[in-house]
Scaffold this active site. Sequence first.
Site, PDB file in Angstrom:
ATOM      1  N   GLU A 286      38.179  40.844  37.765  1.00 53.14           N
ATOM      2  CA  GLU A 286      38.079  41.688  38.965  1.00 53.14           C
ATOM      3  C   GLU A 286      37.084  42.823  38.754  1.00 53.14           C
ATOM      4  OE1 GLU A 286      41.734  42.980  40.840  1.00 53.14           O
ATOM      5  OE2 GLU A 286      42.836  41.337  39.937  1.00 53.14           O
TER       6      GLU A 286
ATOM      7  N   LEU B  86      46.993  46.462  57.549  1.00 50.58           N
ATOM      8  CA  LEU B  86      46.171  47.160  58.536  1.00 50.58           C
ATOM      9  C   LEU B  86      46.308  46.494  59.905  1.00 50.58           C
ATOM     10  CD1 LEU B  86      43.111  47.597  56.185  1.00 50.58           C
ATOM     11  CD2 LEU B  86      44.624  49.424  56.987  1.00 50.58           C
TER      12      LEU B  86
ATOM     13  N   ASP C 192      43.839  38.348  59.827  1.00 53.09           N
ATOM     14  CA  ASP C 192      44.731  37.467  59.064  1.00 53.09           C
ATOM     15  C   ASP C 192      44.682  37.878  57.606  1.00 53.09           C
ATOM     16  OD1 ASP C 192      45.376  36.051  61.279  1.00 53.09           O
ATOM     17  OD2 ASP C 192      43.838  34.509  60.940  1.00 53.09           O
TER      18      ASP C 192
ATOM     19  N   HIS D  86      41.258  40.387  46.016  1.00 56.58           N
ATOM     20  CA  HIS D  86      42.576  39.758  45.956  1.00 56.58           C
ATOM     21  C   HIS D  86      42.699  39.016  44.621  1.00 56.58           C
ATOM     22  CE1 HIS D  86      46.240  37.893  47.367  1.00 56.58           C
ATOM     23  NE2 HIS D  86      45.773  36.736  46.915  1.00 56.58           N
TER      24      HIS D  86
ATOM     25  N   MET E 240      47.921  49.330  49.507  1.00 58.71           N
ATOM     26  CA  MET E 240      49.136  48.552  49.775  1.00 58.71           C
ATOM     27  C   MET E 240      49.717  48.775  51.173  1.00 58.71           C
ATOM     28  SD  MET E 240      49.161  46.864  47.066  1.00 58.71           S
ATOM     29  CE  MET E 240      50.734  45.997  47.069  1.00 58.71           C
TER      30      MET E 240
HETATM   31  C1  GRF Z   1      44.350  44.358  41.815  1.00 63.16           C
HETATM   32  O1  GRF Z   1      44.907  43.277  41.119  1.00 63.16           O
HETATM   33  C2  GRF Z   1      43.748  43.897  43.115  1.00 63.16           C
HETATM   34  O2  GRF Z   1      43.226  42.603  43.054  1.00 63.16           O
HETATM   35  C3  GRF Z   1      44.929  43.939  44.040  1.00 63.16           C
HETATM   36  O3  GRF Z   1      45.667  45.051  43.658  1.00 63.16           O
HETATM   37  C4  GRF Z   1      45.427  45.344  42.290  1.00 63.16           C
HETATM   38  C5  GRF Z   1      44.953  46.754  42.231  1.00 63.16           C
HETATM   39  O4  GRF Z   1      44.783  47.201  40.906  1.00 63.16           O
HETATM   40  N1  GRF Z   1      44.477  43.953  45.434  1.00 63.16           N
HETATM   41  P1  GRF Z   1      43.977  48.517  40.621  1.00 63.16           P
HETATM   42  O5  GRF Z   1      44.712  49.638  41.378  1.00 63.16           O
HETATM   43  O6  GRF Z   1      42.588  48.351  41.101  1.00 63.16           O
HETATM   44  O7  GRF Z   1      44.081  48.728  39.137  1.00 63.16           O
END
Ligand code: GRF
Length: 218
Positions: A179, A98, A148, A114, A95
């Site tokens: 994911e 960069l 970007d 993402h 979070m």
């Molecule tokens: C995920 O939803 C990812 O897509 C986003 O941040 C969240 C991270 O979740 N970039 P985790 O820490 O991997 O559980």
Amino acid sequence: MSTPRKRVGVLISGRGSNMAALIKAAKDDDYPAEIALVLSNRPDAAGLDHAGEAGIATAVVDHKPFGKDREAFERALDATLRAHDIEIVCLAGFMRLLTPWFVETWAGRMINIHPALLPSFKGLDTHARAIESGVKLHGATVHYVTSDMDAGPIIMQGAVPVLSTDDENALAARVLGVEHQLYPQALALIASGRTRIEDGRVVVSETTETPAALIWPV
Ligand code: GRF
């Protein structure tokens, strides 16, 4: 002799469920990458415990002592990655924005996941915004990181339906499931050298057959 596995550093700030999915996939000896380091900017990131229990090297570079000097923070990140001979960086819920310096240093070797089908819903609160907009398909994207935000070349995407009963949490949980499938597959693609960038787009070699369309609602 088999090809050496790429050494991957995973950058996290929180729970690290995507990191855990990468660690799980990389347990397979045939997986083309090994998770050599989990690096957090937050000492209290829950993902660090999981990584440690899995026997993965962990490190913390706390951003707070660096104050507003983002590049100094990133030089410390970079030094830690180099000390572990990292070849590919995976951002997984990291979070911190960069700077162009860090992004350039790792250009073509740093990817992010993402929680939206880019280029829709860049930034935060993607699930609430997807529901609000009325889209019927939502999902997740793995992409190369460029200066970007959320705009680098797309490597892979996975889609899920948006149900009329969904709230933000229900939709987030469905996307998270995708994911966890997507990120290990995308990392495997780049670690095995099956991607190249042409005209700002990722071309994947040796793709298998085209799947059926995902149409929703039916
Ligand atoms: C995920 O939803 C990812 O897509 C986003 O941040 C969240 C991270 O979740 N970039 P985790 O820490 O991997 O559980």
